[in-house]
Design an enzyme around this catalytic site. Structure first.
Site, PDB file in Angstrom:
ATOM      1  N   ASP A  93       0.844  -1.204   0.000  1.00  0.00           N
ATOM      2  CA  ASP A  93       0.000   0.000   0.000  1.00  0.00           C
ATOM      3  C   ASP A  93       0.877   1.251   0.000  1.00  0.00           C
ATOM      4  OD1 ASP A  93       0.840  -0.620   2.581  1.00  0.00           O
ATOM      5  OD2 ASP A  93      -1.131  -0.401   3.515  1.00  0.00           O
ATOM      6  N   SER A  94       1.927   1.231   0.830  1.00  0.00           N
ATOM      7  CA  SER A  94       2.817   2.400   0.893  1.00  0.00           C
ATOM      8  C   SER A  94       3.496   2.671  -0.447  1.00  0.00           C
ATOM      9  CB  SER A  94       3.883   2.200   1.972  1.00  0.00           C
ATOM     10  OG  SER A  94       3.272   2.331   3.230  1.00  0.00           O
TER      11      SER A  94
END
Ligand code: UDP
Ligand code: MG
Length: 426
Positions: free
Chosen positions: A191-192
């Site tokens: 996600d990051s």
């Protein structure tokens, strides 16, 4: 412009939480959504939950039917999300994991922000994080804040706390050749990596309200993955999501019978399935390696190693290697006799070590080492703790071990990966 939201929910073997996650979408106050239920070949219990929702025409279901041997090849949820993104029809996109619930007003609150600020391209909100213990009870909770406009949202904003406009996706793809980067090294923070891609085009606008709750269970990937070295430690009791206990022995996991419950209970390491499945299943073991055993007829104590029994020659050796009487397990005499003899474990007062027992911790200089399969492996204290290596380390000097090779270190794999990432954090 419409206000349809495409929600992508990735699922793997969390039936009861998954049900809550789906319900949380169905119960949104904003009704114009489509849900992509991306299941990563879960167990039957999970499939049964999914089946009960398939009558809802807003829900699209996909099963990856991924084989265990393939699971470690990509960051699975990113692969599933990329697949879903090629089918979405919404104006906005939002992501959900199977252990998170959206609060009822999440979609409507986020859409309101986009409506009020037509320049906003991506928004994020506060999140409640609940830690669940082994017994399924809530252990603690805290809140992830939404402190302001973020130009570097990576490692600050959770997977489930973001909504972005769909148009952004094409920009990402043009520049990076894919939407989400599903390289396996990003499993813990895919996600990051995606947020940093979005951040090359737009900032994330804050919503100062808790709009989702995420549950961290003991077998959630981040917990299970914490302090995991790339090679798991031989002799450890391990289990995956099916809760079956195995003992590791050189690329193989051997089923361990209920008989050893008192030995493995409280010291079984939870391993994410994709890692565990790399170890082939072997025969079930009679007596697991690295156990101290004693028969009823003789006072001799043996250490099981490499499927052999090594007699501990005297009290001095027993104490020197930090063995504890409470760890001695009583076995039948004929059972003991059926185990072939190995090299005895002795220790002279000179301190010179000949054939030391395996899976023992040593403090050499100031560094912690694990002696295993004939080598001294440097080991991180966090890794040792995670693998229940609680023995008091045996302090010795380098001189006494110089005849032994130094093996590959056991270090947390993801710490190393994250150190190498060149991602800015606000
Ligand atoms: N997941 C998946 N395939 C797997 C393991 C996990 O698709 O083999 C999904 C899972 O359903 C969840 C996401 O990946 O939506 C993150 O996993 P998890 O919640 O276990 O990790 P954490 O919360 O610790 O990041
Ligand atoms: Mg999770």
């Amino acid at each position: 412009m419409g206000e349809k939201v495409s929600i992508i929910l990735t699922s793997y073997n969390k039936p009861s939480y998954l049900q809550k996650a789906i319900e949380s979408v169905v119960n949104q106050t904003h009704a114009d959504w489509e849900l992509f239920l991306m299941d990563d070949h879960s167990n039957e219990e999970t499939s049964a939950v999914i089946q009960t929702y398939l009558h809802d025409t807003r829900i699209q279901y996909y099963n990856s039917f991924i084989q265990h041997s393939e699971r470690m090849k990509t960051a699975r949820y990113a692969t599933l999300i990329n697949h879903a993104l090629s089918f979405i029809t919404g104006d906005y996109v939002s992501y959900l994991t199977d252990d998170t619930i959206y609060h009822h007003e999440r979609l409507s609150r986020m859409l309101q922000v986009f409506r009020n600020d037509p320049a906003a391209q991506a928004v994020y909100s506060m999140q409640k994080v609940v830690h669940i213990n082994e017994r399924g009870e809530e252990a603690l909770h805290f809140y992830r804040q939404a402190p302001g406009v973020l130009n570097n949202a990576a490692f600050q904003v959770d997977h489930c706390s973001v909504m972005h406009r769909r148009e952004l996706l094409e920009k990402v793809k043009l520049q990076y050749e894919s939407y989400w980067d599903d390289h396996v090294m990003h499993w813990n923070h895919g996600d990051s990596i995606f947020w940093s891609r979005l951040n090359t085009f737009v900032p994330f606008m804050p919503i100062n309200e808790v709009l989702d709750t995420t549950y961290k269970t003991p077998d959630s990937f981040q917990n299970a993955n914490q302090c995991l070295p790339d090679v798991l430690i031989d002799g450890s009791f391990v289990k995956g999501t099916d809760q079956k206990v195995y003992v590791l022995d050189q690329d193989t996991r051997h089923p361990v019978g209920e008989r050893w419950h008192s030995v493995y209970s409280g010291r079984t390491v939870i391993i994410p399935d994709p890692y565990l499945f790399q170890y082939q299943i072997g025969k079930s073991v009679h007596i697991p390696n690295y156990m101290l055993v004693k028969g009823p007829d003789q006072p001799d104590v043996f250490y099981i190693e490499g499927g052999r029994k090594r007699r501990i020659e005297n009290q001095y050796a027993f104490h020197f290697y930090q063995f504890k009487r409470k760890d001695i397990f009583a076995v039948h005499q004929d059972e003991l006799e059926s185990v072939p003899d190995g090299q005895p474990i002795s220790q002279g007062r000179s301190g010179l070590m000949i054939n030391p027992p395996g899976r023992r911790l040593f403090l050499i200089g100031r560094e912690l080492f694990l002696f295993l399969n004939g080598m001294f492996h440097p080991i991180d204290t966090k890794v040792a703790k995670r693998f229940f290596l609680h023995q008091k380390p045996i302090a010795i000097s380098f001189r006494k071990i110089k005849q032994f090779p130094i093996g590959k270190p056991f270090r947390p794999l993801y710490d190393e990966i994250i150190k190498k990432l060149s991602i800015k954090i606000d």
